[in-house]
Every structure is written in C-alpha cells, then in structure tokens.
Design a protein around this motif. Structure first.
Motif, PDB file in Angstrom:
ATOM      1  N   ASP A 106       0.861  -1.158  -0.093  1.00 28.48           N
ATOM      2  CA  ASP A 106      -0.142   0.323  -0.128  1.00 28.48           C
ATOM      3  C   ASP A 106       0.874   1.227   0.121  1.00 28.48           C
ATOM      4  OD1 ASP A 106      -2.169  -1.720   0.037  1.00 28.48           O
ATOM      5  OD2 ASP A 106      -2.556  -1.533   2.158  1.00 28.48           O
ATOM      6  N   ARG A 107       2.254   0.998  -0.132  1.00 25.94           N
ATOM      7  CA  ARG A 107       3.296   2.268  -0.058  1.00 25.94           C
ATOM      8  C   ARG A 107       3.035   3.064   1.298  1.00 25.94           C
ATOM      9  NH1 ARG A 107       6.278   1.430  -4.159  1.00 25.94           N
ATOM     10  NH2 ARG A 107       7.174   3.448  -4.489  1.00 25.94           N
ATOM     11  N   GLU A 108       2.561   2.424   2.324  1.00 25.18           N
ATOM     12  CA  GLU A 108       2.718   2.957   3.624  1.00 25.18           C
ATOM     13  C   GLU A 108       3.925   2.771   4.341  1.00 25.18           C
ATOM     14  OE1 GLU A 108      -0.927   1.704   5.553  1.00 25.18           O
ATOM     15  OE2 GLU A 108      -2.409   2.582   4.050  1.00 25.18           O
ATOM     16  N   PHE A 109       4.795   3.660   3.838  1.00 21.35           N
ATOM     17  CA  PHE A 109       6.209   3.134   4.433  1.00 21.35           C
ATOM     18  C   PHE A 109       6.747   3.603   5.835  1.00 21.35           C
ATOM     19  CE2 PHE A 109       7.120   3.418  -0.475  1.00 21.35           C
ATOM     20  CZ  PHE A 109       7.083   2.303  -0.607  1.00 21.35           C
ATOM     21  N   THR A 110       5.989   4.465   6.119  1.00 24.86           N
ATOM     22  CA  THR A 110       6.164   4.942   7.605  1.00 24.86           C
ATOM     23  C   THR A 110       5.575   3.816   8.671  1.00 24.86           C
ATOM     24  OG1 THR A 110       5.775   7.374   7.265  1.00 24.86           O
ATOM     25  CG2 THR A 110       5.649   6.739   9.504  1.00 24.86           C
ATOM     26  N   LYS A 111       4.418   3.176   8.177  1.00 25.79           N
ATOM     27  CA  LYS A 111       3.767   2.175   8.802  1.00 25.79           C
ATOM     28  C   LYS A 111       4.569   0.942   8.758  1.00 25.79           C
ATOM     29  CE  LYS A 111      -0.252  -0.749   8.933  1.00 25.79           C
ATOM     30  NZ  LYS A 111      -1.666  -1.041   8.268  1.00 25.79           N
ATOM     31  N   ALA A 112       5.115   0.408   7.497  1.00 27.91           N
ATOM     32  CA  ALA A 112       6.021  -0.654   7.358  1.00 27.91           C
ATOM     33  C   ALA A 112       7.311  -0.467   8.458  1.00 27.91           C
ATOM     34  CB  ALA A 112       6.554  -0.531   5.851  1.00 27.91           C
ATOM     35  N   TYR A 113       7.791   0.790   8.297  1.00 24.03           N
ATOM     36  CA  TYR A 113       9.036   1.175   9.324  1.00 24.03           C
ATOM     37  C   TYR A 113       8.656   0.802  10.700  1.00 24.03           C
ATOM     38  CZ  TYR A 113      13.095   3.791  11.316  1.00 24.03           C
ATOM     39  OH  TYR A 113      14.159   3.506  11.960  1.00 24.03           O
ATOM     40  N   GLY A 114       7.654   1.200  11.225  1.00 22.39           N
ATOM     41  CA  GLY A 114       7.187   1.014  12.424  1.00 22.39           C
ATOM     42  C   GLY A 114       6.893  -0.579  12.774  1.00 22.39           C
ATOM     43  N   LEU A 115       6.837  -1.498  11.703  1.00 24.24           N
ATOM     44  CA  LEU A 115       6.837  -3.091  11.742  1.00 24.24           C
ATOM     45  C   LEU A 115       8.128  -3.588  11.810  1.00 24.24           C
ATOM     46  CD1 LEU A 115       3.809  -3.619   9.769  1.00 24.24           C
ATOM     47  CD2 LEU A 115       3.877  -3.553  12.193  1.00 24.24           C
ATOM     48  N   LEU A 116       9.191  -3.003  11.596  1.00 23.55           N
ATOM     49  CA  LEU A 116      10.459  -3.275  11.537  1.00 23.55           C
ATOM     50  C   LEU A 116      11.025  -3.537  12.810  1.00 23.55           C
ATOM     51  CD1 LEU A 116      12.243  -1.419   8.900  1.00 23.55           C
ATOM     52  CD2 LEU A 116      11.542  -3.957   8.793  1.00 23.55           C
ATOM     53  N   CYS A 117      11.808  -4.681  13.156  1.00 27.00           N
ATOM     54  CA  CYS A 117      12.532  -5.009  14.438  1.00 27.00           C
ATOM     55  C   CYS A 117      13.369  -3.846  14.928  1.00 27.00           C
ATOM     56  CB  CYS A 117      13.305  -6.306  14.226  1.00 27.00           C
ATOM     57  SG  CYS A 117      14.747  -6.142  13.466  1.00 27.00           S
ATOM     58  N   GLN A 118      13.888  -3.726  16.052  1.00 26.75           N
ATOM     59  CA  GLN A 118      14.393  -2.659  16.735  1.00 26.75           C
ATOM     60  C   GLN A 118      15.992  -2.546  16.001  1.00 26.75           C
ATOM     61  OE1 GLN A 118      12.979  -0.446  18.687  1.00 26.75           O
ATOM     62  NE2 GLN A 118      15.037   0.850  18.473  1.00 26.75           N
ATOM     63  N   ASP A 119      16.552  -3.743  15.810  1.00 32.84           N
ATOM     64  CA  ASP A 119      17.782  -3.658  15.200  1.00 32.84           C
ATOM     65  C   ASP A 119      17.720  -2.935  13.808  1.00 32.84           C
ATOM     66  OD1 ASP A 119      19.073  -4.795  17.465  1.00 32.84           O
ATOM     67  OD2 ASP A 119      19.074  -6.878  16.390  1.00 32.84           O
ATOM     68  N   SER A 120      16.891  -3.069  13.072  1.00 35.44           N
ATOM     69  CA  SER A 120      16.763  -2.658  11.712  1.00 35.44           C
ATOM     70  C   SER A 120      16.415  -1.227  11.626  1.00 35.44           C
ATOM     71  CB  SER A 120      15.753  -3.246  10.791  1.00 35.44           C
ATOM     72  OG  SER A 120      15.911  -4.635  10.583  1.00 35.44           O
ATOM     73  N   ARG A 121      15.609  -0.601  12.792  1.00 38.12           N
ATOM     74  CA  ARG A 121      15.460   0.605  13.158  1.00 38.12           C
ATOM     75  C   ARG A 121      16.658   1.408  13.617  1.00 38.12           C
ATOM     76  NH1 ARG A 121       9.712   0.172  15.919  1.00 38.12           N
ATOM     77  NH2 ARG A 121      10.955  -1.387  17.018  1.00 38.12           N
TER      78      ARG A 121
END
Length: 164
Positions: free
Chosen positions: A82-97
């Motif tokens: 859905d190109r909701e990249f801010t939401k996708a970023y929030g779903l990443l693990c802490q190490d990736s963030r």
C-alpha cells in the motif's frame, strides 16, 4: 527330667506323600507367555500413544508458529504494497530501526518498485527466515527471504528486512 533340647525325627524316606499337593506344572509356559504378551501390548499402546502425542504437539506448534509469522510478515508486506512506508518502518524490528532512520527507509522504499501481490511461505526456524514470493506491478516476480527476529519483551516475531 531331661534338659536336652527336643530334636525332631528325621524326615520319612522315599515314597512318602507330602502333606500338601504340588503346584500344577502343565500350562505354566503358556500363562507366562500370555502375561508377557499382554504386558508388551500395553507397553506398545502407551509408548505408541506417547509418540503420537509428541508428534501431534510438534505439528500443532509448527502450525502456530507459521500462522504467527504469516500474520507478522503479511502486515509488513501489506504496508509495503500500500506504499505506507512509515507504517512498514514501525513494523520493523528494533535492530533494523537502529541501523536505518525512518526518513532514509521511506526514501529507499519510495524508489523501489510497486508490489502487486505477495505470498508468504513456511518459516525456517533454523535461519529465522521465511520465503516471500513477490510479484511487482510490471509482472516481474522474485522470491526474497524475510528476515525475522523475536522481540525479547513480548516474544512476538518481527520482520527485520527483506533479503535476496
């Protein structure tokens, strides 16, 4: 009167009948064999039932883990699709963030191709990955490995990224 201890007379010689009958001898082997057979059958049922229970438990746990991973990776892929990249970023693990800022992630993902559809496969717990078959808007298809991590505070799986 004599103070000598009483000594019983010696036993009777051969041919004397004992005061009680001897136990039966015929059929003893069959009874022992039957008893061992029944005990073996019960043991096989108990062990077989235990093996079936362990197999069923392992299968149920495998299905539960696959279901949880399917939901987690599905949410991430839906956000990407859905190109909701801010939401996708929030779903990443802490190490990736920690390795990539939200702005850098959104910029990188905005430049990527549009995802038309995806299919999440079965998890490989040995490597902590799950295959994702992605079809892009232009018709190209690729299978990538979604890297997983487990949140130490909640125990839930999280996506750490998509690798080739």
């Amino acid at each position: 009167m004599s103070t000598a201890p009483y000594v019983s007379p010696p036993p009777a010689g051969p041919g004397v009948h004992p005061p009680f009958p001897a136990p039966p001898v015929e059929g003893r082997g069959r009874r022992i064999g039957m008893g061992l057979g029944i005990a073996g059958g019960i043991l096989a049922l108990v062990c077989g039932g235990g093996a079936v229970a362990v197999f069923g438990l392992a299968n149920a746990m495998d299905n539960a883990i696959n279901e949880q991973v399917d939901v987690v990776v599905g949410r991430y892929m839906e956000a990407v699709q859905d190109r909701e990249f801010t939401k996708a970023y929030g779903l990443l693990c802490q190490d990736s963030r920690n390795q990539e800022s939200r702005d850098d992630y959104v910029t990188r993902m905005t430049a990527s191709e549009q995802v038309a559809s995806y299919y999440v496969g079965d998890v490989d717990l040995t490597y902590g990955t799950v295959p994702v078959d992605i079809t892009y808007a232009d018709g190209d298809s690729v299978v990538v490995q979604a890297e997983l991590a487990q949140n130490t505070s909640t125990g839930a799986f999280e996506v750490c990224g998509l690798g080739e």
